[in-house]
Each structure stands twice: as C-alpha cells, then as structure tokens.
Design a protein around this motif. Structure first.
Motif, PDB file in Angstrom:
ATOM      1  N   ALA A  23      90.456  17.332  45.406  1.00 48.65           N
ATOM      2  CA  ALA A  23      89.065  16.939  45.646  1.00 48.65           C
ATOM      3  C   ALA A  23      88.487  16.228  44.422  1.00 48.65           C
ATOM      4  O   ALA A  23      87.817  15.190  44.554  1.00 48.65           O
ATOM      5  CB  ALA A  23      88.225  18.168  45.988  1.00 48.65           C
ATOM      6  N   GLU A  24      88.745  16.761  43.243  1.00 49.86           N
ATOM      7  CA  GLU A  24      88.240  16.134  42.018  1.00 49.86           C
ATOM      8  C   GLU A  24      88.841  14.746  41.821  1.00 49.86           C
ATOM      9  O   GLU A  24      88.140  13.808  41.418  1.00 49.86           O
ATOM     10  CB  GLU A  24      88.556  17.024  40.816  1.00 49.86           C
ATOM     11  N   THR A  25      90.111  14.588  42.139  1.00 51.96           N
ATOM     12  CA  THR A  25      90.770  13.290  42.022  1.00 51.96           C
ATOM     13  C   THR A  25      90.146  12.277  42.972  1.00 51.96           C
ATOM     14  O   THR A  25      89.916  11.118  42.600  1.00 51.96           O
ATOM     15  CB  THR A  25      92.281  13.427  42.307  1.00 51.96           C
ATOM     16  N   MET A  26      89.858  12.705  44.176  1.00 48.38           N
ATOM     17  CA  MET A  26      89.283  11.798  45.175  1.00 48.38           C
ATOM     18  C   MET A  26      87.889  11.311  44.769  1.00 48.38           C
ATOM     19  O   MET A  26      87.473  10.228  45.166  1.00 48.38           O
ATOM     20  CB  MET A  26      89.214  12.468  46.550  1.00 48.38           C
ATOM     21  N   LEU A  27      87.186  12.077  43.966  1.00 48.90           N
ATOM     22  CA  LEU A  27      85.877  11.642  43.477  1.00 48.90           C
ATOM     23  C   LEU A  27      85.992  10.591  42.378  1.00 48.90           C
ATOM     24  O   LEU A  27      85.052   9.838  42.133  1.00 48.90           O
ATOM     25  CB  LEU A  27      85.080  12.829  42.947  1.00 48.90           C
ATOM     26  N   ARG A  28      87.151  10.542  41.709  1.00 51.04           N
ATOM     27  CA  ARG A  28      87.326   9.612  40.588  1.00 51.04           C
ATOM     28  C   ARG A  28      87.819   8.236  41.017  1.00 51.04           C
ATOM     29  O   ARG A  28      87.764   7.294  40.229  1.00 51.04           O
ATOM     30  CB  ARG A  28      88.269  10.208  39.554  1.00 51.04           C
ATOM     31  N   VAL A  29      88.341   8.103  42.233  1.00 50.58           N
ATOM     32  CA  VAL A  29      88.816   6.790  42.660  1.00 50.58           C
ATOM     33  C   VAL A  29      87.621   5.912  43.018  1.00 50.58           C
ATOM     34  O   VAL A  29      86.524   6.406  43.312  1.00 50.58           O
ATOM     35  CB  VAL A  29      89.814   6.889  43.845  1.00 50.58           C
ATOM     36  N   ASP A  30      87.839   4.606  42.977  1.00 46.32           N
ATOM     37  CA  ASP A  30      86.741   3.676  43.254  1.00 46.32           C
ATOM     38  C   ASP A  30      87.098   2.814  44.451  1.00 46.32           C
ATOM     39  O   ASP A  30      88.066   2.043  44.371  1.00 46.32           O
ATOM     40  CB  ASP A  30      86.483   2.814  42.029  1.00 46.32           C
ATOM     41  N   PRO A  31      86.399   2.946  45.549  1.00 50.09           N
ATOM     42  CA  PRO A  31      85.279   3.862  45.789  1.00 50.09           C
ATOM     43  C   PRO A  31      85.799   5.277  46.088  1.00 50.09           C
ATOM     44  O   PRO A  31      86.937   5.448  46.553  1.00 50.09           O
ATOM     45  CB  PRO A  31      84.589   3.274  47.021  1.00 50.09           C
ATOM     46  N   PRO A  32      84.969   6.279  45.829  1.00 48.13           N
ATOM     47  CA  PRO A  32      85.398   7.661  46.082  1.00 48.13           C
ATOM     48  C   PRO A  32      85.702   7.876  47.569  1.00 48.13           C
ATOM     49  O   PRO A  32      85.000   7.367  48.436  1.00 48.13           O
ATOM     50  CB  PRO A  32      84.207   8.518  45.657  1.00 48.13           C
ATOM     51  N   THR A  33      86.748   8.613  47.839  1.00 48.41           N
ATOM     52  CA  THR A  33      87.088   8.931  49.234  1.00 48.41           C
ATOM     53  C   THR A  33      86.450  10.281  49.577  1.00 48.41           C
ATOM     54  O   THR A  33      87.086  11.331  49.512  1.00 48.41           O
ATOM     55  CB  THR A  33      88.611   8.951  49.450  1.00 48.41           C
ATOM     56  N   THR A  34      85.186  10.209  49.911  1.00 46.07           N
ATOM     57  CA  THR A  34      84.394  11.428  50.084  1.00 46.07           C
ATOM     58  C   THR A  34      84.836  12.264  51.286  1.00 46.07           C
ATOM     59  O   THR A  34      84.707  13.485  51.245  1.00 46.07           O
ATOM     60  CB  THR A  34      82.900  11.097  50.187  1.00 46.07           C
ATOM     61  N   ASP A  35      85.351  11.628  52.330  1.00 53.13           N
ATOM     62  CA  ASP A  35      85.803  12.430  53.473  1.00 53.13           C
ATOM     63  C   ASP A  35      86.991  13.308  53.092  1.00 53.13           C
ATOM     64  O   ASP A  35      87.037  14.488  53.426  1.00 53.13           O
ATOM     65  CB  ASP A  35      86.121  11.560  54.686  1.00 53.13           C
ATOM     66  N   THR A  36      87.924  12.741  52.341  1.00 51.14           N
ATOM     67  CA  THR A  36      89.076  13.513  51.873  1.00 51.14           C
ATOM     68  C   THR A  36      88.638  14.566  50.862  1.00 51.14           C
ATOM     69  O   THR A  36      89.126  15.699  50.880  1.00 51.14           O
ATOM     70  CB  THR A  36      90.121  12.565  51.252  1.00 51.14           C
ATOM     71  N   MET A  37      87.703  14.211  49.992  1.00 51.72           N
ATOM     72  CA  MET A  37      87.185  15.162  49.012  1.00 51.72           C
ATOM     73  C   MET A  37      86.538  16.345  49.714  1.00 51.72           C
ATOM     74  O   MET A  37      86.781  17.506  49.347  1.00 51.72           O
ATOM     75  CB  MET A  37      86.172  14.464  48.092  1.00 51.72           C
ATOM     76  N   CYS A  38      85.742  16.087  50.730  1.00 57.27           N
ATOM     77  CA  CYS A  38      85.085  17.173  51.469  1.00 57.27           C
ATOM     78  C   CYS A  38      86.101  18.073  52.162  1.00 57.27           C
ATOM     79  O   CYS A  38      85.946  19.299  52.170  1.00 57.27           O
ATOM     80  CB  CYS A  38      84.099  16.605  52.482  1.00 57.27           C
ATOM     81  N   PHE A  39      87.122  17.484  52.737  1.00 54.65           N
ATOM     82  CA  PHE A  39      88.158  18.280  53.391  1.00 54.65           C
ATOM     83  C   PHE A  39      88.809  19.231  52.387  1.00 54.65           C
ATOM     84  O   PHE A  39      88.961  20.427  52.651  1.00 54.65           O
ATOM     85  CB  PHE A  39      89.218  17.373  54.026  1.00 54.65           C
TER      86      PHE A  39
END
Length: 69
Positions: A23-39
């Motif tokens: 989840a933390e990694t997904m927030l650092r990518v540009d653009p953040p993949t918020t759906d994957t982060m939330c999962f």
C-alpha cells in the motif's frame, strides 16, 4: 503462549506487513494507484485483526467481511 499459536500470529502479521508495504509503495508511484493502495490497506487491517483474534483465542473465520470478524 504455545508455539503453534505464536507461529500463526507471526504468519498473519508478516502477511499484514507485506500488504502495508505494498500500500505504501502504491502511494509513491506517479500517479498513485489509489485503488490498489486501498485494497492492500484493507487487507492489512483484516490480517492484523485475524492475528489479534488468534492471540485472544477466538475462531478466525474464512471471510473478508470485517464486520463479521
């Protein structure tokens, strides 16, 4: 605490920590993949809760529905 219980708790927490790292990694990518982060954030909470349930000697049901747990 017996060894099997300790191992079960450690396994749940290791899996939970892997979900948190993802989840933390997904927030650092540009653009953040918020759906994957939330999962993965939900998975982190679920697995942490299951570790706690094992700790307090409660049955861990095979479900992803947090209110039921």
């Amino acid at each position: 605490m017996d060894d099997l219980k300790k191992i079960a708790i450690e396994r749940w927490l290791q899996k939970a920590n892997n979900d948190l790292r993802t989840a933390e990694t997904m927030l650092r990518v540009d653009p953040p993949t918020t759906d994957t982060m939330c999962f993965h954030a939900q998975q982190y909470v679920e697995k942490s809760l299951k570790a706690y349930l094992v700790h307090i000697d409660q049955h861990v049901e095979k479900t992803h529905y947090l209110p039921r747990l």
